[in-house]
Design a protein around this motif. Structure first.
Motif, PDB file in Angstrom:
ATOM      1  N   HIS A 105       0.869  -1.180   0.000  1.00 37.67           N
ATOM      2  CA  HIS A 105       0.000   0.000   0.000  1.00 37.67           C
ATOM      3  C   HIS A 105       0.907   1.231   0.000  1.00 37.67           C
ATOM      4  O   HIS A 105       2.008   1.204   0.561  1.00 37.67           O
ATOM      5  N   TYR A 106       0.426   2.322  -0.607  1.00 38.42           N
ATOM      6  CA  TYR A 106       1.255   3.517  -0.740  1.00 38.42           C
ATOM      7  C   TYR A 106       0.441   4.774  -0.452  1.00 38.42           C
ATOM      8  O   TYR A 106      -0.746   4.847  -0.758  1.00 38.42           O
ATOM      9  N   ARG A 107       1.094   5.751   0.134  1.00 38.47           N
ATOM     10  CA  ARG A 107       0.545   7.095   0.300  1.00 38.47           C
ATOM     11  C   ARG A 107       1.630   8.110  -0.042  1.00 38.47           C
ATOM     12  O   ARG A 107       2.825   7.840   0.134  1.00 38.47           O
ATOM     13  N   ASP A 108       1.200   9.274  -0.490  1.00 35.03           N
ATOM     14  CA  ASP A 108       2.124  10.362  -0.783  1.00 35.03           C
ATOM     15  C   ASP A 108       2.281  11.223   0.463  1.00 35.03           C
ATOM     16  O   ASP A 108       1.291  11.727   1.007  1.00 35.03           O
ATOM     17  N   VAL A 109       3.532  11.383   0.921  1.00 40.75           N
ATOM     18  CA  VAL A 109       3.815  12.271   2.046  1.00 40.75           C
ATOM     19  C   VAL A 109       4.910  13.242   1.614  1.00 40.75           C
ATOM     20  O   VAL A 109       6.008  12.833   1.240  1.00 40.75           O
ATOM     21  N   ARG A 151       6.722   8.888  -2.035  1.00 44.68           N
ATOM     22  CA  ARG A 151       5.860   7.712  -1.924  1.00 44.68           C
ATOM     23  C   ARG A 151       6.299   6.888  -0.719  1.00 44.68           C
ATOM     24  O   ARG A 151       7.437   6.454  -0.644  1.00 44.68           O
ATOM     25  N   HIS A 202       5.570   3.520   1.579  1.00 48.38           N
ATOM     26  CA  HIS A 202       4.958   2.193   1.542  1.00 48.38           C
ATOM     27  C   HIS A 202       4.574   1.743   2.945  1.00 48.38           C
ATOM     28  O   HIS A 202       5.265   2.046   3.920  1.00 48.38           O
ATOM     29  N   SER A 262       9.691   2.320   0.293  1.00 50.63           N
ATOM     30  CA  SER A 262       9.449   3.759   0.279  1.00 50.63           C
ATOM     31  C   SER A 262      10.530   4.488  -0.505  1.00 50.63           C
ATOM     32  O   SER A 262      11.641   3.977  -0.700  1.00 50.63           O
ATOM     33  N   LEU A 277       1.642  10.050   7.242  1.00 52.69           N
ATOM     34  CA  LEU A 277       1.005   8.766   6.969  1.00 52.69           C
ATOM     35  C   LEU A 277      -0.105   8.481   7.981  1.00 52.69           C
ATOM     36  O   LEU A 277      -1.223   8.097   7.611  1.00 52.69           O
ATOM     37  N   GLN A 308      -3.083  10.729   7.273  1.00 52.27           N
ATOM     38  CA  GLN A 308      -3.818  10.357   6.066  1.00 52.27           C
ATOM     39  C   GLN A 308      -4.660   9.104   6.291  1.00 52.27           C
ATOM     40  O   GLN A 308      -5.784   9.005   5.790  1.00 52.27           O
ATOM     41  N   LEU A 309      -4.118   8.142   7.026  1.00 53.16           N
ATOM     42  CA  LEU A 309      -4.868   6.923   7.318  1.00 53.16           C
ATOM     43  C   LEU A 309      -5.874   7.125   8.453  1.00 53.16           C
ATOM     44  O   LEU A 309      -6.691   6.244   8.714  1.00 53.16           O
TER      45      LEU A 309
END
Length: 299
Positions: free
Chosen positions: A24-28, A32, A34, A84, A105, A108-109
């Motif tokens: 799973h990935y998010r932009d911070v 990117r 992970h 990451s 992160l 965002q989650l």
């Protein structure tokens, strides 16, 4: 300041031993990041934070045990590690930047009612973040970790480690994990720890970490960590230590925290068999200690 960003090719992570997890990935902050997200999506999260020079692979044997007990397990790769993104210069990393990336992160989650599980640099980041955002956390479990302020003398083993990380012409992550564990890693496990780093250019984050530990009272992170300790010294949520019996760097840190943190009083603290990387030496007992803590809290 612009950053040169490296991203490890996915091919490096193919067919890793005991690592079947969905990425799973998010932009911070334009990077990117992970993370693994296992177990029931609606369960309270168990946030497992790795340290130096490992990545979420370190928790591969613990994640299924905690997920099977009904917990949602979130295991990020810190920026510069694992899957990451990796800024290419040592100067691209600071204690505060790591705090911001991790916080980005978590926010965002929208993680709440978190049980923090942390070791090594995962403790420097996780303990401070929990102290700065206590409303998000319900419990803390620390194994071979600490939140230094620079007010205490650092062990000689740490000073040697910092010098090695910054100046050694060779910096082999798999060998470091191997030496820091009681058991010997297999060839496939060593390959997994080397996977994030195709060349020396990818290792700036790993080399930077030891020098970012507050080692003097005038360190840039000292005041923030002192403020965090003010919160932790009044922390009355459950606080469990699960240190190993063979780590020269964090030895004694468990007793220090047990004496200073109210939430540690009356907890069944355990000493596990292992070196610095107790997730390699005692993963199932470590995971069961987490599950047992949560079972008592929910019972």
């Amino acid at each position: 300041m612009s950053r040169d960003i490296l991203r490890t090719p996915e091919s490096r992570f193919e067919r890793l031993l005991d690592y079947p997890f969905e990425p799973h990935y998010r932009d911070v902050d334009g990077l990117r990041m992970h993370y693994l997200d296992e177990g029931p999506a609606d369960a309270d999260p168990v946030l497992m934070l790795h340290g130096e020079p490992s990545w979420s692979y370190l928790y591969r044997h613990m994640i299924p045990v905690c997920a099977a007990a009904g917990h949602r397990v979130i295991a990020p790769d810190l920026i510069g590690f694992g899957k990451s993104d990796k800024p290419a210069r040592i100067g691209d990393y600071s204690y505060q930047s790591h705090m911001d990336w991790l916080g980005g992160l978590i926010e965002q989650l929208d993680l709440n009612r978190i049980t923090l599980v942390c070791q090594d640099w995962g403790s420097l980041l996780g303990l401070r973040y929990a102290a700065e955002n206590p409303e998000r956390f319900r419990a803390i479990v620390v194994g071979n970790g600490m939140l230094p302020t620079g007010d205490q003398a650092m062990p000689r083993a740490f000073q040697l480690w910092k010098t090695f990380a910054l100046y050694s012409p060779v910096f082999p992550p798999a060998r470091i994990v191997d030496v820091g564990s009681f058991r010997r890693l297999s060839r496939d496990e060593r390959r997994a720890y080397e996977a994030p780093f195709p060349s020396r250019h990818y290792k700036a984050g790993a080399r930077a970490f030891p020098a970012l530990v507050p080692a003097s009272p005038n360190d840039p992170a000292t005041e923030a960590n002192r403020r965090a300790w003010e919160v932790l010294s009044q922390w009355d949520n459950p606080f469990l230590t699960t240190f190993s019996n063979g780590d020269p760097i964090t030895k004694g840190g468990d007793r220090y925290m047990q004496e200073r943190i109210p939430g540690a009083q009356g907890q069944p603290h355990v000493t596990l068999k292992g070196g610095h990387f107790l997730q390699e030496d005692s993963p199932v007992p470590f995971a069961r200690a987490i599950n047992d803590l949560l079972a008592r809290m929910d019972g």
